[in-house]
Design a protein around this motif. Structure first.
Motif, short mmCIF file in Angstrom:
data_model
loop_
_atom_site.label_atom_id
_atom_site.label_comp_id
_atom_site.label_asym_id
_atom_site.label_seq_id
_atom_site.Cartn_x
_atom_site.Cartn_y
_atom_site.Cartn_z
N PHE A 149 6.90 11.70 -0.03
CA PHE A 149 6.49 11.29 1.16
C PHE A 149 7.75 10.24 1.41
CE2 PHE A 149 2.16 11.84 -0.34
CZ PHE A 149 1.86 13.12 0.17
N THR A 150 7.73 9.98 2.89
CA THR A 150 8.62 8.97 3.33
C THR A 150 8.41 7.55 2.83
OG1 THR A 150 9.20 10.59 5.27
CG2 THR A 150 10.17 8.17 5.45
N GLY A 151 9.30 6.99 2.05
CA GLY A 151 9.22 5.62 1.68
C GLY A 151 9.69 4.62 2.77
N TYR A 152 9.45 3.28 2.43
CA TYR A 152 10.03 2.31 3.17
C TYR A 152 10.11 1.00 2.34
CZ TYR A 152 5.24 0.30 3.57
OH TYR A 152 4.07 0.10 3.20
N GLY A 153 10.71 -0.06 3.12
CA GLY A 153 10.79 -1.24 2.36
C GLY A 153 11.81 -2.21 3.15
N SER A 154 12.00 -3.24 2.34
CA SER A 154 12.89 -4.16 2.83
C SER A 154 14.35 -4.18 1.90
CB SER A 154 12.49 -5.77 2.91
OG SER A 154 12.04 -6.08 1.67
N THR A 155 15.06 -5.22 2.14
CA THR A 155 16.27 -5.32 1.24
C THR A 155 15.98 -6.01 0.01
OG1 THR A 155 16.86 -7.39 2.42
CG2 THR A 155 17.99 -5.17 3.13
N THR A 156 14.81 -6.17 -0.17
CA THR A 156 14.56 -6.96 -1.50
C THR A 156 13.42 -6.07 -2.31
OG1 THR A 156 12.48 -8.26 -0.54
CG2 THR A 156 14.74 -9.15 -0.70
N SER A 157 12.73 -5.21 -1.61
CA SER A 157 11.61 -4.36 -2.34
C SER A 157 11.63 -3.03 -1.74
CB SER A 157 10.12 -5.04 -2.45
OG SER A 157 9.94 -5.09 -1.22
N LYS B 25 10.06 18.30 16.64
CA LYS B 25 9.88 19.34 17.72
C LYS B 25 9.92 18.55 18.88
CE LYS B 25 7.51 23.11 20.00
NZ LYS B 25 6.22 24.25 19.69
N HIS B 26 9.03 17.67 19.01
CA HIS B 26 8.84 16.75 20.20
C HIS B 26 9.76 15.56 20.32
CE1 HIS B 26 5.76 19.59 21.69
NE2 HIS B 26 5.10 19.38 20.32
N GLY B 27 10.52 15.40 19.41
CA GLY B 27 11.64 14.17 19.80
C GLY B 27 11.12 12.99 19.27
N TYR B 28 9.77 12.72 18.64
CA TYR B 28 9.55 11.56 18.12
C TYR B 28 10.57 10.87 16.97
CZ TYR B 28 5.20 12.09 20.36
OH TYR B 28 4.05 12.20 21.43
N PRO B 29 10.83 9.55 17.05
CA PRO B 29 11.75 8.73 16.11
C PRO B 29 11.03 8.98 14.89
CG PRO B 29 11.27 7.50 18.09
CD PRO B 29 10.41 8.75 18.21
N PRO B 30 11.98 9.45 13.59
CA PRO B 30 11.33 9.42 12.27
C PRO B 30 10.98 8.26 11.90
CG PRO B 30 13.88 9.57 12.34
CD PRO B 30 13.29 9.53 13.85
N GLY B 31 9.96 8.41 11.03
CA GLY B 31 9.51 6.97 10.50
C GLY B 31 8.28 7.41 9.37
N PRO B 32 8.30 6.38 8.38
CA PRO B 32 7.25 6.69 7.42
C PRO B 32 5.63 6.90 7.88
CG PRO B 32 8.52 4.68 6.93
CD PRO B 32 8.76 5.23 8.30
N MET B 33 5.06 7.81 7.38
CA MET B 33 3.44 7.98 7.62
C MET B 33 2.57 7.46 6.56
SD MET B 33 3.43 11.86 8.93
CE MET B 33 4.67 12.56 10.16
N LEU B 34 1.77 6.44 7.18
CA LEU B 34 0.70 5.99 6.22
C LEU B 34 -0.49 6.63 6.53
CD1 LEU B 34 1.71 2.27 6.99
CD2 LEU B 34 2.61 3.81 5.38
N MET B 35 -0.62 7.54 5.62
CA MET B 35 -2.03 8.46 5.59
C MET B 35 -2.91 8.00 4.56
SD MET B 35 -0.63 10.39 7.97
CE MET B 35 -1.66 11.86 8.23
N THR B 36 -4.25 8.55 4.53
CA THR B 36 -5.19 8.20 3.42
C THR B 36 -5.59 9.56 2.47
OG1 THR B 36 -7.10 6.90 3.06
CG2 THR B 36 -7.03 8.57 4.98
N ASP B 37 -6.44 9.07 1.71
CA ASP B 37 -6.86 10.25 0.75
C ASP B 37 -8.30 10.18 1.06
OD1 ASP B 37 -7.20 11.94 -1.09
OD2 ASP B 37 -7.38 10.65 -2.79
N TRP B 38 -8.76 11.64 1.43
CA TRP B 38 -10.42 11.63 1.37
C TRP B 38 -10.87 11.89 0.14
CZ3 TRP B 38 -9.65 15.98 5.63
CH2 TRP B 38 -9.14 15.38 6.75
N GLY B 39 -12.27 11.31 -0.24
CA GLY B 39 -12.82 11.52 -1.23
C GLY B 39 -13.77 10.25 -1.43
N PRO B 40 -14.35 10.23 -2.65
CA PRO B 40 -15.32 9.00 -3.19
C PRO B 40 -14.43 8.07 -3.46
CG PRO B 40 -15.27 10.83 -4.90
CD PRO B 40 -14.49 11.32 -3.38
N THR B 41 -14.86 6.77 -3.36
CA THR B 41 -14.40 5.61 -3.97
C THR B 41 -15.47 5.03 -4.98
OG1 THR B 41 -15.38 3.99 -2.23
CG2 THR B 41 -13.08 5.33 -1.79
N ALA B 42 -15.14 3.85 -5.57
CA ALA B 42 -16.11 3.10 -6.29
C ALA B 42 -17.33 2.78 -5.69
CB ALA B 42 -15.43 2.02 -6.99
#
Length: 360
Positions: A34-42, A223-240
């Motif tokens: 997946f597309t990652g992201y960060g600053s110049t330090t991390s 296809k529709h010309g949106y600027p590229p960028g990281p996607m922050l999605m989620t995972d479906w399923g049970p949690t604690a």
């Protein structure tokens, strides 16, 4: 043991047996970057390891037609009900640095690399996993001088599927074709305008959708010309504590993480009034007013409201005496599409000359 814990235990056991069965049939781990992201330090590098049939993975995408629909449906099913490889050794290489980690219980890779030495801009990092082919992943390093960023919802904000919200997951699973979605008019132009005026502006796409939809969504955005960028999605399923993950909490946590990672950026939050975006964004503005430049809410039509949550009225009708604009002065605008939002956004966000040019 509570119901969520039982569901989690069952899910883990079924997945472990599926991985073992597929391995005996010749399947091997495959890395999805997946597309990652960060600053110049991390730098945050994201991905997932799932079991994959080497023969099927080698098949080229078919030309669009009746056969391709069947193939895409089959692939969609297999990806959605994928067998994730848990606790699997992974190595991430970024600019000469090599960091070792392991996948989590969902097969996800989420590693933070400090001291990477990468300059601001787009870069490529490499992900390796035992018994899997190495892959490359794009990462965005945001400049410390950047002062404006965009966080955008996806469903009903930049694209409309025109299906009941309960069926969108199935649509993503069994069809997964970008041409089946309609772009919201003017939204890509809105984002491109902001980026044109301030070229170092990062665009993050924040959604309660599942990670498995990312490849299709990326194709749609390109296809529709949106600027590229990281996607922050989620995972479906049970949690604690719950059988299903909270989409609202996912958005709140993601926004807080962005503010912590990029403390100097003031964000333009873009969403729609079909679900909980107005409330989530208002809460963020009340908690962190100095970090929010503006809130832009796309107004859904009555038909779209019905498809989104079952009634023609807004789901979260905010009280007029209690919202970000009145409590903390964060500009809040709304409109039917991107063009309306572009005209309504304040000059502090987009210079007046740009909005005038867009209106002509």
């Amino acid at each position: 043991m509570g119901l969520p814990e039982i569901a989690g235990w069952i899910d883990d056991r079924m997945n472990s047996r599926a991985v073992a069965l597929l391995a005996r049939r010749g399947w091997r781990p495959r890395i999805i970057a997946f597309t990652g992201y960060g600053s110049t330090t991390s730098l945050r590098v994201l991905g997932r390891v799932v079991m994959s049939n080497p023969e099927r993975a080698a098949e080229p995408p078919p030309a669009w037609g009746p056969r391709s629909l069947a193939v895409l449906a089959d692939r969609g099913w297999r990806q959605y009900f994928s067998a994730q490889v848990c606790d699997h050794p992974v190595a991430v290489r970024a600019n000469g640095r090599r960091v070792l980690t392991r996948t989590d219980s969902g097969g996800y890779i989420d590693v933070l690399i400090t001291g990477h030495g990468l300059e601001p801009g787009w870069h490529t990092v490499h992900i390796e996993a035992r018994a899997a082919e190495p892959v490359s992943a794009r990462v965005l390093v945001v400049s410390p001088q950047t002062r404006t960023g965009i966080v955008s919802d996806i469903d009903d904000t930049i694209m409309v599927t025109m299906l009941p919200r309960a069926l969108i997951a199935a649509w993503n699973t069994f069809v997964r074709h970008s041409s089946a979605r309609r772009a919201v008019p003017g939204m890509a132009e809105l984002y491109r305008q902001v980026v044109a005026e301030q070229p170092d502006t990062p665009v993050f796409y924040l959604s309660t959708g599942a990670w498995n939809a990312v490849p299709t969504l990326q194709a749609f955005m390109t296809k529709h010309g949106y600027p590229p960028g990281p996607m922050l999605m989620t995972d479906w399923g049970p949690t604690a504590t719950s059988l299903f993950r909270s989409g609202i909490e996912h958005k709140r946590v993601s926004l807080r993480n962005l503010m912590i990672t990029f403390p100097e950026i003031r964000w333009i939050l873009v969403g729609d009034d079909g679900q909980h975006d107005p409330k989530v964004y208002d809460d963020a503005a009340r908690e962190h007013p100095g970090h929010i430049a503006a809130i832009a809410i796309r107004q859904l039509s009555p038909r779209e409201q019905v498809l989104s949550h079952g009634t023609p009225e807004r789901l979260d009708a905010r009280e007029t005496h209690r919202h970000a604009a009145s409590e903390h002065g964060v500009p809040t605008v709304s409109g039917r599409d991107g063009r309306a939002l572009l005209k309504a956004l304040p000059e502090l966000t987009i210079p007046q000359s740009s909005t005038a040019a867009a209106a002509n």
